[in-house]
Design an enzyme around this catalytic site. Sequence first.
Site, PDB file in Angstrom:
ATOM      1  N   PRO A   2      31.869  30.789  35.787  1.00  0.00           N
ATOM      2  CA  PRO A   2      30.484  30.504  36.192  1.00  0.00           C
ATOM      3  C   PRO A   2      29.857  29.486  35.249  1.00  0.00           C
ATOM      4  CG  PRO A   2      30.821  32.869  35.802  1.00  0.00           C
ATOM      5  CD  PRO A   2      32.036  32.156  35.317  1.00  0.00           C
ATOM      6  N   GLU A   3      29.350  28.408  35.798  1.00  0.00           N
ATOM      7  CA  GLU A   3      28.621  27.435  34.987  1.00  0.00           C
ATOM      8  C   GLU A   3      27.126  27.651  35.220  1.00  0.00           C
ATOM      9  OE1 GLU A   3      29.614  23.971  33.537  1.00  0.00           O
ATOM     10  OE2 GLU A   3      31.722  23.879  34.099  1.00  0.00           O
ATOM     11  N   HIS A  92      37.077  46.460  39.426  1.00  0.00           N
ATOM     12  CA  HIS A  92      36.607  45.470  38.453  1.00  0.00           C
ATOM     13  C   HIS A  92      35.119  45.563  38.133  1.00  0.00           C
ATOM     14  CE1 HIS A  92      40.564  43.891  38.971  1.00  0.00           C
ATOM     15  NE2 HIS A  92      40.319  43.359  40.147  1.00  0.00           N
ATOM     16  N   ARG A 111      38.301  39.841  34.646  1.00  0.00           N
ATOM     17  CA  ARG A 111      39.030  39.526  33.411  1.00  0.00           C
ATOM     18  C   ARG A 111      38.350  40.044  32.146  1.00  0.00           C
ATOM     19  NH1 ARG A 111      41.517  33.650  33.499  1.00  0.00           N
ATOM     20  NH2 ARG A 111      42.553  34.559  31.699  1.00  0.00           N
ATOM     21  N   ARG A 152      27.894  12.946  14.657  1.00  0.00           N
ATOM     22  CA  ARG A 152      29.012  13.481  15.447  1.00  0.00           C
ATOM     23  C   ARG A 152      29.986  12.372  15.794  1.00  0.00           C
ATOM     24  NH1 ARG A 152      26.953  18.532  17.441  1.00  0.00           N
ATOM     25  NH2 ARG A 152      29.123  18.933  17.933  1.00  0.00           N
TER      26      ARG A 152
END
Length: 273
Positions: A2-3, A92, A111, A152
Amino acid sequence: MPELPEVEIVTRVIRPGLRGRVIQGAVFHVARQVVSGRRTQVTRSLIGQKVADVRRRGKNILVNLDDGVLVFHLGMTGTMYIRARQKDRFSHERVHIALDNGNELVLRDPRTFGKIMYLANGQRSESLDRLGWEPLSSHVTVNELRQKLANRSMGIKAVLLDQALWAGIGNIYASEILWEARVNPLKPAKRLTVDECERIIEAVPRILSRALKNGGSSIRNFMSPDGQSGAYQKQFRVYDRDDRPCVRCGTRIIRVVQAQRSTYYCPKCQKMR
Ligand SMILES: [Zn+2]
């Protein structure tokens, strides 16, 4: 995984069913997913608390309570939904939070990389405190961005994944944002020009709000307890499109591995300048 758009969708879907409800019980089936202490203790802290509001911060879902906040991170495969409380459980399902109207909030996570944290009022979390700008709502200036990139030397794509910059940009949308902004993902972040910074600042909310809008049509899929996610993939311009033509110029999209993650870009639109 999921973003941000998916997390925002979950937040919007569960918010109306949670606001104003009182928690009557909580079962955390996988102990290690509760990262803020012992799960029995967390359960005890939650019972009797009223939900004030639900909001998203980066890729975290924050359930604000009378005393403190319950934080969910969906990990790789998590989703959440509310339904009438029932004896039969789908497989799950890792968290069940019983509400005073006979419903329950469920975290389903095959998971089990999802994380749950409870913070009482006044308790801090380092991972939340270090989150940067909100991609959908923060107003960012070129100077602010350049300041954050000044030291950076890693490629800008890898730097975009740092949640302390913008909170919630993941691997998929980092490639999409840089394609939209026509910036080479391997260019050292500190060497970005003012124009490149400007284009990234514009691309971040544009790409994520477009993904959110497109994701809207697949809410039902995404939210279904069998966990099938929707049609997000269809909308990608560059992600997962290696060897296929750039939709802007026709050049073949290249895939490289950067900090152990796949990066996709168009060598013509995203020249190293
Ligand atoms: Zn191109």
